[in-house]
Design an enzyme around this catalytic site. Structure first.
Site, short mmCIF file in Angstrom:
data_model
loop_
_atom_site.label_atom_id
_atom_site.label_comp_id
_atom_site.label_asym_id
_atom_site.label_seq_id
_atom_site.Cartn_x
_atom_site.Cartn_y
_atom_site.Cartn_z
N GLY A 11 0.72 -1.35 0.34
CA GLY A 11 0.08 0.21 -0.08
C GLY A 11 0.93 1.49 -0.09
N THR A 12 2.00 1.00 0.82
CA THR A 12 2.45 2.43 0.73
C THR A 12 3.30 2.67 -0.70
OG1 THR A 12 3.45 2.33 2.92
CG2 THR A 12 5.27 3.72 2.09
N ASN A 26 -8.63 2.55 8.16
CA ASN A 26 -7.96 2.58 9.08
C ASN A 26 -8.20 2.37 10.29
OD1 ASN A 26 -6.35 4.66 8.86
ND2 ASN A 26 -4.82 3.32 9.78
N GLN A 46 -7.92 -0.99 3.05
CA GLN A 46 -8.44 -1.80 4.06
C GLN A 46 -9.96 -2.53 3.29
OE1 GLN A 46 -8.17 -2.62 6.91
NE2 GLN A 46 -6.06 -1.12 7.44
N SER A 94 -3.02 -3.73 -1.00
CA SER A 94 -2.05 -4.49 0.12
C SER A 94 -2.34 -6.25 0.41
CB SER A 94 -1.91 -3.87 1.49
OG SER A 94 -0.20 -4.55 1.75
N ALA A 95 -1.32 -7.20 -0.22
CA ALA A 95 -2.02 -8.43 -0.33
C ALA A 95 -2.30 -8.53 1.81
CB ALA A 95 -0.61 -9.60 -0.66
N HIS A 96 -1.34 -8.76 2.56
CA HIS A 96 -1.28 -8.97 3.83
C HIS A 96 -2.79 -8.02 4.36
CE1 HIS A 96 -0.55 -5.41 6.75
NE2 HIS A 96 0.55 -4.80 5.10
N THR A 114 12.75 -6.58 -9.80
CA THR A 114 12.68 -8.25 -10.50
C THR A 114 11.25 -8.18 -9.71
OG1 THR A 114 15.07 -8.37 -10.82
CG2 THR A 114 12.77 -10.36 -10.58
N CYS A 151 1.68 1.81 11.77
CA CYS A 151 3.17 2.29 11.36
C CYS A 151 3.17 2.90 12.06
CB CYS A 151 2.54 2.76 9.90
SG CYS A 151 1.70 1.37 8.60
#
Length: 377
Positions: free
Chosen positions: A71-72, A152, A180, A200-202, A238, A328
């Site tokens: 996300g960042t 969030n 979120q 964001s995947a997590h 990569t 964060c």
């Protein structure tokens, strides 16, 4: 000691199926996707297959999906491009956005010819759409609106279609940090009319260090990270093949089981509110987090009738993971910037804790938390 995890807005537990897929990719798909030999081409096929599947989930084309580290980076990519390459002269946002937006906006204001308009908020953290439209209508030059889909810290859901309609009316770009929201809502980007959406995947049971941005195909972005020209020249470096494959699997599972999982999470959140209210009759839920129709089921921000500076620490000692706000910023021991904007000085004196849930949360864990409060207060 029993462990209870109520900090899913910070990060979620990876699904076993996702771990399995990721581990298999590490063993069998280790090639550099930029290499032209068979091993490299195999990795490239895996990435492009994941891209197509993710794009289909959002009703966009595959080239509109750009893979990032999360996300960042996604927010940085959009906001910096808006000012440096797309001619944006005014950004409209709020002071309760994630710092991945706020810090970038302030940097851009300090270093470029940019005006920043912070929209007014009520005590629940809601923007006034009439006031927003009036301010946007008076903006000179190209504008960008940057508002979170789901806050969030207090769980507020943005009236995103209304905001999108206003942006379209005044030809403003619309960027939403949807970290979120993705994996917790069915999102049709064409229907929403969003130009940039960050994920964001997590946050939906995938791995850390990987995410994506959905970018309107009519908008040409330039790379903020140089050195290889990957991601069609938008993001050098990569590609995280394992992470991308695992992220697509996590999104697939989350959206395939969305209704069932949401029903369960709503059950946990409503039970949580009921039991906590029984324990503290004068408890308050910050923002819109206590209003089911206007908040996400995964987040609730609780203001206790207590002035206990060590409440979060004592929860942790008892095996209960929660937070005072954004992960964060939590290590900095500061008052939440979100709560500072919507609460008065007296209200800020009371202990506020964010609890956030997932498909793995249980009613028994809620009972364990309630037992903690009953024994101490």
């Amino acid at each position: 000691m029993k462990s209870v995890y109520f900090d899913n807005a910070a990060t979620t537990k990876m699904l076993p199926e996702v771990i399995k897929v990721m581990s298999k990719a590490m063993e069998e798909n280790f090639g550099n996707p930029s290499s032209t030999h068979q091993t490299g081409r195999k990795a490239r096929v895996a990435i492009e297959t994941a891209r197509k599947k993710i794009a289909k989930r959002f009703n966009i084309s595959a080239p509109e999906v750009v893979f990032t580290s999360g996300g960042t980076e996604g927010n940085n990519l959009v906001l910096r491009n808006a000012v440096e390459n797309l001619g944006v002269k005014t950004i409209f946002t709020t002071k309760i956005e994630h710092h991945a937006v706020l810090d970038v906006v302030m940097f851009l204001q300090e270093n470029f010819d940019l005006s920043v308009v912070f929209l007014e908020l009520n005590s629940f953290g809601e923007i006034d759409l009439t006031d927003f439209e009036e301010k946007l209508s008076k903006a000179d030059g190209v504008s960008l609106v940057s508002l979170m889909y789901v806050n969030n810290e207090i769980g507020n859901i943005l009236p995103i279609k209304e905001v999108s309609s206003i942006c379209e009316k005044y030809d403003a770009f619309f960027h939403t940090d949807a970290v979120q929201a993705v994996g917790h809502f069915n999102i049709d980007i064409k229907d929403l009319g969003v130009d940039f959406l960050v994920a964001s995947a997590h946050k939906f049971h995938g791995p850390k260090g990987v995410g994506f941005v959905c970018v309107n195909k009519a908008v040409l972005l330039r790379a903020m990270i140089l050195g290889g020209g990957q991601e069609r020249g938008v993001r050098s470096g990569t590609e995280n093949t394992y992470g991308i494959i695992a992220m697509e699997k996590a999104l697939d599972i989350s959206l395939d089981n969305l209704d069932q999982d949401n029903d369960h999470i709503w059950k946990v959140k409503k039970y949580f509110k009921e039991k906590l209210t029984e324990c503290f009759s004068d408890i308050v839920f910050n923002g819109l987090s206590g209003i089911d129709e206007k908040s996400t089921n995964t987040i609730i921000s609780v203001r206790f009738p207590l002035k206990e500076k060590n409440l979060l620490f004592n929860l942790d000692l008892s095996g209960i993971a929660a937070s005072s706000g954004s992960a964060c910023q939590s290590g900095a021991n500061k008052v939440s910037h979100v709560l500072k904007e919507i609460l008065n000085l007296d209200e800020l004196e009371y202990s506020s804790i964010r609890f956030s849930f997932s498909k793995f949360s249980t009613l028994e864990e809620v009972d364990f938390l309630i037992d903690f409060f009953k024994k101490r207060f």
